[in-house]
Design an enzyme around this catalytic site. Structure first.
Site, PDB file in Angstrom:
ATOM      1  N   ASP A 194       0.854  -1.196   0.000  1.00 25.05           N
ATOM      2  CA  ASP A 194       0.000   0.000   0.000  1.00 25.05           C
ATOM      3  C   ASP A 194       0.891   1.247   0.000  1.00 25.05           C
ATOM      4  OD1 ASP A 194      -3.003   0.888   0.582  1.00 25.05           O
ATOM      5  OD2 ASP A 194      -1.658   2.192   1.742  1.00 25.05           O
ATOM      6  N   ASN A 210      -3.267  12.861  -3.677  1.00 25.37           N
ATOM      7  CA  ASN A 210      -4.423  13.222  -4.504  1.00 25.37           C
ATOM      8  C   ASN A 210      -4.987  14.580  -4.111  1.00 25.37           C
ATOM      9  OD1 ASN A 210      -4.490  11.021  -6.245  1.00 25.37           O
ATOM     10  ND2 ASN A 210      -5.746   9.782  -4.863  1.00 25.37           N
ATOM     11  N   HIS A 250      -5.656  14.198  -8.761  1.00 25.59           N
ATOM     12  CA  HIS A 250      -5.749  12.760  -9.063  1.00 25.59           C
ATOM     13  C   HIS A 250      -4.873  12.370 -10.238  1.00 25.59           C
ATOM     14  CE1 HIS A 250      -8.916  11.558  -6.218  1.00 25.59           C
ATOM     15  NE2 HIS A 250      -9.384  12.796  -6.368  1.00 25.59           N
ATOM     16  N   ASP A 302      -2.397   9.254 -10.327  1.00 25.61           N
ATOM     17  CA  ASP A 302      -2.393   8.196 -11.347  1.00 25.61           C
ATOM     18  C   ASP A 302      -0.978   7.956 -11.872  1.00 25.61           C
ATOM     19  OD1 ASP A 302      -5.084   7.866 -11.057  1.00 25.61           O
ATOM     20  OD2 ASP A 302      -5.635   8.994 -12.870  1.00 25.61           O
ATOM     21  N   GLU A 336      -4.872   2.477  -4.052  1.00 27.37           N
ATOM     22  CA  GLU A 336      -3.419   2.560  -4.015  1.00 27.37           C
ATOM     23  C   GLU A 336      -2.791   1.267  -3.493  1.00 27.37           C
ATOM     24  OE1 GLU A 336      -4.863   4.307  -0.032  1.00 27.37           O
ATOM     25  OE2 GLU A 336      -5.557   4.071  -2.106  1.00 27.37           O
ATOM     26  N   ARG A 367      13.439 -10.461   1.411  1.00 26.48           N
ATOM     27  CA  ARG A 367      14.486  -9.620   0.828  1.00 26.48           C
ATOM     28  C   ARG A 367      14.007  -8.967  -0.470  1.00 26.48           C
ATOM     29  NH1 ARG A 367      18.068 -13.633   3.136  1.00 26.48           N
ATOM     30  NH2 ARG A 367      17.801 -14.989   1.319  1.00 26.48           N
TER      31      ARG A 367
END
Length: 363
Positions: A233, A241, A246, A250, A276, A292
């Site tokens: 995330d 945003n 936005h 993007d 996201e 890793r």
């Protein structure tokens, strides 16, 4: 088009004609020995050995030229068919059925589906037939009516050959159209499949495809396949945003998607899970190697400045879980998602799971 395989088949056919003539000649020799013993010497030389030698020389010359394969060979194949027919007719003038062999060159030309070659074969057969009339024995054995009928037969074979070529071209056109339609349908299916399985913005697989692929992998026995699921995330993405718009968000999503795909192996699976958030399935490593890899991706992302963000970089938080025997998909994904939440709660920009130097954060 490569005619070599077909020319080889035609050559084999010519050698077969020579062989059949030999067999027929031997059968005729036996009959001559029984009924016309006084004629054996003449038959053996003039109707068996001499024509057989000429025919073998004709086909042998073509064989030699074919093996060297210099220039176009098709006219020579048609010429050889005509000379074979002429040789048989020349030495067997009283066997009227042999005149039909002049159609052999037309049949040969049909192998090439070429109208010019078919016309050449017809004219060559007619000219050869007329030249054979210079031989007194052949001239005496064929009436003017038979000569005209034979020329008409060769002309008819030519017209029939044109019909065969036209029909072949028609079938080829139909097959081409069918193949084009099938290709267009295949392209449409691929495009539809791509649209339904991928995310339009990032080009990664979508939420639905991620779960379909994970379901298929979970059907494999756990001891046969190392498998980890990770959820990634972007940190503070809402503020990006809200602050920059936005369209900037993007751009950031697309860049991060490209980076994730760049640093995983071809056997790993990357999807945009929603907003996201990204989901990964790792199958080429154990949990330590997977850690890793994920930490390397996290670090690389954090080092990339974005001009649209005034040179700032973005960070990501990652939670991942390794599959164990009898673990259901819901539990596997739930653990990875919970570890993502733990990474967010404990400072962001980190990977939570099993690392080489730490124990499980969540039990």
């Amino acid at each position: 088009m490569n005619q070599t395989p077909w020319n080889r088949k035609i050559l084999t056919g010519y050698w077969t004609v020579v062989l059949l003539y030999l067999l027929a000649g031997l059968a005729g020799l036996v009959l001559t020995l029984v009924q016309y013993a006084w004629w054996v010497d003449y038959y053996l030389f003039h109707q068996l050995l001499l024509p057989l030698l000429l025919m073998s020389a004709e086909v042998g010359a073509l064989e030699l030229a074919f093996r060297k394969r210099k220039g176009s060979m098709e006219p020579w194949f048609i010429l050889t068919a005509t000379t074979l027919a002429a040789t048989i007719v020349l030495f067997n003038p009283n066997l009227h059925g042999m005149y039909a062999l002049f159609a052999l060159s037309t049949l040969t030309s049909l192998m090439y589906f070429d109208r010019k070659l078919t016309l050449f074969s017809c004219l060559l057969g007619i000219v050869t037939l007329l030249l054979l009339q210079l031989d007194p024995a052949i001239h005496a054995s064929m009436t003017l009516y038979e000569l005209i009928a034979m020329i008409a037969t060769l002309s008819g074979a030519y017209l029939l050959g044109l019909g065969v070529i036209s029909r072949g071209e028609q079938i080829l056109n139909q097959l081409t159209k069918a193949m084009e339609s099938e290709r267009d349908l295949l392209v449409d299916n691929i495009m539809y499949d791509t649209m339904t399985k991928t995310d339009a913005l990032t080009g990664l697989y979508n939420h639905k495809t991620f779960h379909e692929y994970l379901d298929s992998l979970l059907n494999v026995e756990a001891e046969q396949l190392s498998l980890q699921v990770a959820v990634l995330d972007i940190d503070n993405f809402k503020s990006i945003n809200d602050t920059y718009g936005h369209w900037v968000g993007d751009l950031v999503l697309k860049r991060i998607a490209l980076m994730i795909r760049e640093y995983v192996t071809p056997n790993d699976f990357v999807a945009r899970y929603g907003g996201e958030e990204f989901a990964l399935i790792l199958t080429d490593a154990d949990s330590k190697q997977a850690f890793r890899t994920l930490d390397f991706i996290r670090e690389k992302i954090s080092q990339v400045p974005h001009d649209e963000l005034a040179g700032r970089s973005v960070t990501v938080s990652i939670g991942f879980a390794e599959r164990v025997p009898d673990m259901r998909k819901e539990n596997l994904f739930k653990i990875a998602d919970a570890r993502l939440y733990e990474a967010k709660r404990t400072g962001k920009n980190k990977v939570v799971g099993t690392s080489p130097s730490t124990q499980e954060v969540l039990e």
